[in-house]
Write a protein that holds these residues in place. Structure first.
Motif, PDB file in Angstrom:
ATOM      1  N   ASP A  14      -5.409  -3.334  -4.879  1.00 55.61           N
ATOM      2  CA  ASP A  14      -4.141  -2.604  -4.912  1.00 55.61           C
ATOM      3  C   ASP A  14      -4.359  -1.320  -5.695  1.00 55.61           C
ATOM      4  OD1 ASP A  14      -1.348  -1.805  -5.823  1.00 55.61           O
ATOM      5  OD2 ASP A  14      -0.861  -3.568  -4.622  1.00 55.61           O
ATOM      6  N   ASP A  15      -3.762  -0.223  -5.234  1.00 61.63           N
ATOM      7  CA  ASP A  15      -3.998   1.051  -5.912  1.00 61.63           C
ATOM      8  C   ASP A  15      -3.177   1.217  -7.178  1.00 61.63           C
ATOM      9  OD1 ASP A  15      -1.837   1.188  -4.032  1.00 61.63           O
ATOM     10  OD2 ASP A  15      -1.734   3.347  -4.370  1.00 61.63           O
ATOM     11  N   ASP A  41      -8.776   0.472  -4.069  1.00 60.95           N
ATOM     12  CA  ASP A  41      -8.552   0.945  -2.701  1.00 60.95           C
ATOM     13  C   ASP A  41      -9.381   0.092  -1.751  1.00 60.95           C
ATOM     14  OD1 ASP A  41     -11.237   1.979  -2.557  1.00 60.95           O
ATOM     15  OD2 ASP A  41     -10.553   3.815  -3.520  1.00 60.95           O
ATOM     16  N   ASP A  60      -3.036  -4.898  -0.713  1.00 67.08           N
ATOM     17  CA  ASP A  60      -1.915  -4.066  -0.286  1.00 67.08           C
ATOM     18  C   ASP A  60      -2.285  -3.404   1.039  1.00 67.08           C
ATOM     19  OD1 ASP A  60       0.503  -2.783  -0.263  1.00 67.08           O
ATOM     20  OD2 ASP A  60       0.074  -1.451  -1.944  1.00 67.08           O
ATOM     21  N   VAL A  61      -1.278  -2.870   1.739  1.00 67.88           N
ATOM     22  CA  VAL A  61      -1.528  -2.184   3.007  1.00 67.88           C
ATOM     23  C   VAL A  61      -1.733  -0.698   2.783  1.00 67.88           C
ATOM     24  CG1 VAL A  61      -0.591  -1.600   5.262  1.00 67.88           C
ATOM     25  CG2 VAL A  61      -0.252  -3.891   4.353  1.00 67.88           C
ATOM     26  N   LYS A  62      -0.764  -0.065   2.128  1.00 69.90           N
ATOM     27  CA  LYS A  62      -0.796   1.379   1.935  1.00 69.90           C
ATOM     28  C   LYS A  62      -1.546   1.727   0.661  1.00 69.90           C
ATOM     29  CE  LYS A  62       1.805   2.284   5.545  1.00 69.90           C
ATOM     30  NZ  LYS A  62       1.287   3.020   6.719  1.00 69.90           N
ATOM     31  N   MET A  63      -2.739   2.308   0.825  1.00 71.48           N
ATOM     32  CA  MET A  63      -3.542   2.748  -0.319  1.00 71.48           C
ATOM     33  C   MET A  63      -4.218   4.057   0.055  1.00 71.48           C
ATOM     34  SD  MET A  63      -5.353  -0.836  -1.562  1.00 71.48           S
ATOM     35  CE  MET A  63      -5.912  -1.292   0.098  1.00 71.48           C
ATOM     36  N   PRO A  64      -4.510   4.904  -0.928  1.00 70.81           N
ATOM     37  CA  PRO A  64      -5.217   6.161  -0.636  1.00 70.81           C
ATOM     38  C   PRO A  64      -6.590   5.882  -0.040  1.00 70.81           C
ATOM     39  CG  PRO A  64      -4.326   6.154  -2.870  1.00 70.81           C
ATOM     40  CD  PRO A  64      -4.194   4.750  -2.351  1.00 70.81           C
ATOM     41  N   ASP A  67      -7.211   2.325   3.830  1.00 68.96           N
ATOM     42  CA  ASP A  67      -6.044   1.469   3.604  1.00 68.96           C
ATOM     43  C   ASP A  67      -6.376   0.012   3.908  1.00 68.96           C
ATOM     44  OD1 ASP A  67      -5.988   1.169   6.377  1.00 68.96           O
ATOM     45  OD2 ASP A  67      -4.236   2.459   6.666  1.00 68.96           O
ATOM     46  N   THR A  88       2.556  -6.820  -0.111  1.00 68.67           N
ATOM     47  CA  THR A  88       2.986  -5.437   0.025  1.00 68.67           C
ATOM     48  C   THR A  88       4.488  -5.289  -0.142  1.00 68.67           C
ATOM     49  OG1 THR A  88       2.885  -3.510   1.503  1.00 68.67           O
ATOM     50  CG2 THR A  88       3.261  -5.655   2.525  1.00 68.67           C
ATOM     51  N   PHE A  90       5.947  -3.039   1.878  1.00 67.59           N
ATOM     52  CA  PHE A  90       6.328  -2.473   3.171  1.00 67.59           C
ATOM     53  C   PHE A  90       6.755  -3.578   4.126  1.00 67.59           C
ATOM     54  CE2 PHE A  90       3.762   0.795   1.263  1.00 67.59           C
ATOM     55  CZ  PHE A  90       4.401   1.964   1.640  1.00 67.59           C
ATOM     56  N   THR A  95       3.883  -1.969  10.270  1.00 70.68           N
ATOM     57  CA  THR A  95       2.843  -2.234   9.277  1.00 70.68           C
ATOM     58  C   THR A  95       2.353  -3.670   9.370  1.00 70.68           C
ATOM     59  OG1 THR A  95       3.782  -0.605   7.749  1.00 70.68           O
ATOM     60  CG2 THR A  95       2.304  -2.254   6.814  1.00 70.68           C
TER      61      THR A  95
END
Length: 217
Positions: A14-15, A41, A60-64, A67, A88, A90, A95
């Motif tokens: 996780d970011d 990441d 997590d799904v959304k990471m810099p 992903d 997540t 989201f 997603t």
């Protein structure tokens, strides 16, 4: 090779450091769960997964950068055996569904009750597919619109139909073996045959196929 402590080995990806810290703090008090590493990441997560060989990855799904969905695809290409539980914030179908298609074994939200999260980890580690109810419904709806698998129920043997019904019930290979008095190796062969005959990619699609064709209880 990772030392076998008898506990479920967890990698956190996780970011947000505060999220990782919170997850670690809770999970470290679980007697049967061990946090073996963290990554900020997807790229680092892939490297750490190959190094540490965790049983379950919380990602997590959304990471810099890389992903969660891309990381899932690459872990599958590497044939890494870790089961991935998406955790997540989201909730959009756009997603959840790609994550499951990429190989996630479960999809839960970050506001999940801590004890429920521990239960989710144990369930995923045991071979189950675990989804939030609305995610399961969204996936089933999409499968009905664009059904995966060209096979028909008649192409399966009676034993394969039994195995498929138990997959839809969320049973792991070990549990199916016990229920049908078979070896795990035999169950794995049946599962492979089911996926091949029905032209399905994974157990999630198999479970949904069983529901759609009335083979699930």
């Amino acid at each position: 090779m990772a030392e076998d402590t008898g506990r479920i080995r967890i990698l956190l990806v996780d970011d947000h450091q505060v999220v990782r810290r919170g997850l670690r703090t809770f999970l470290e008090v679980q007697e049967d769960i061990e946090v073996v590493g963290e990554a900020s990441d997807g790229e680092e997560g892939i490297a750490r997964a190959e190094e540490l060989r965790p049983h379950v990855i919380l990602m997590d799904v959304k990471m810099p950068g890389t992903d969660g969905i891309e990381a899932l695809r690459r872990l599958r290409e590497l044939e890494n055996p870790a089961r991935v539980l998406i955790v997540t914030s989201f909730t959009e179908q756009r997603t959840a569904i790609p994550a499951l298609r990429a190989g996630a074994a479960g999809y839960v939200y970050k506001d999940i009750d801590p004890d429920a999260l521990a239960g989710a980890i144990r369930s995923v580690h045991a071979g189950h597919v675990l989804l939030q109810p609305e995610v399961a419904q969204a996936l089933l709806s999409q499968e009905e619109q664009q059904p995966a698998g060209a096979g028909r129920p008649g192409s399966l043997t009676d034993r394969e139909r039994e195995v498929l019904g138990l997959i839809a019930d969320g049973r792991s290979n070990r549990e199916i073996a016990r229920a049908l008095v078979l070896s795990e190796k035999t169950v794995k062969t049946h599962v492979s045959n089911i996926l091949m005959k029905l032209d399905l990619a994974d157990r999630t699609q198999a479970a949904l196929w069983a529901v759609r064709h009335g083979l699930a209880e």
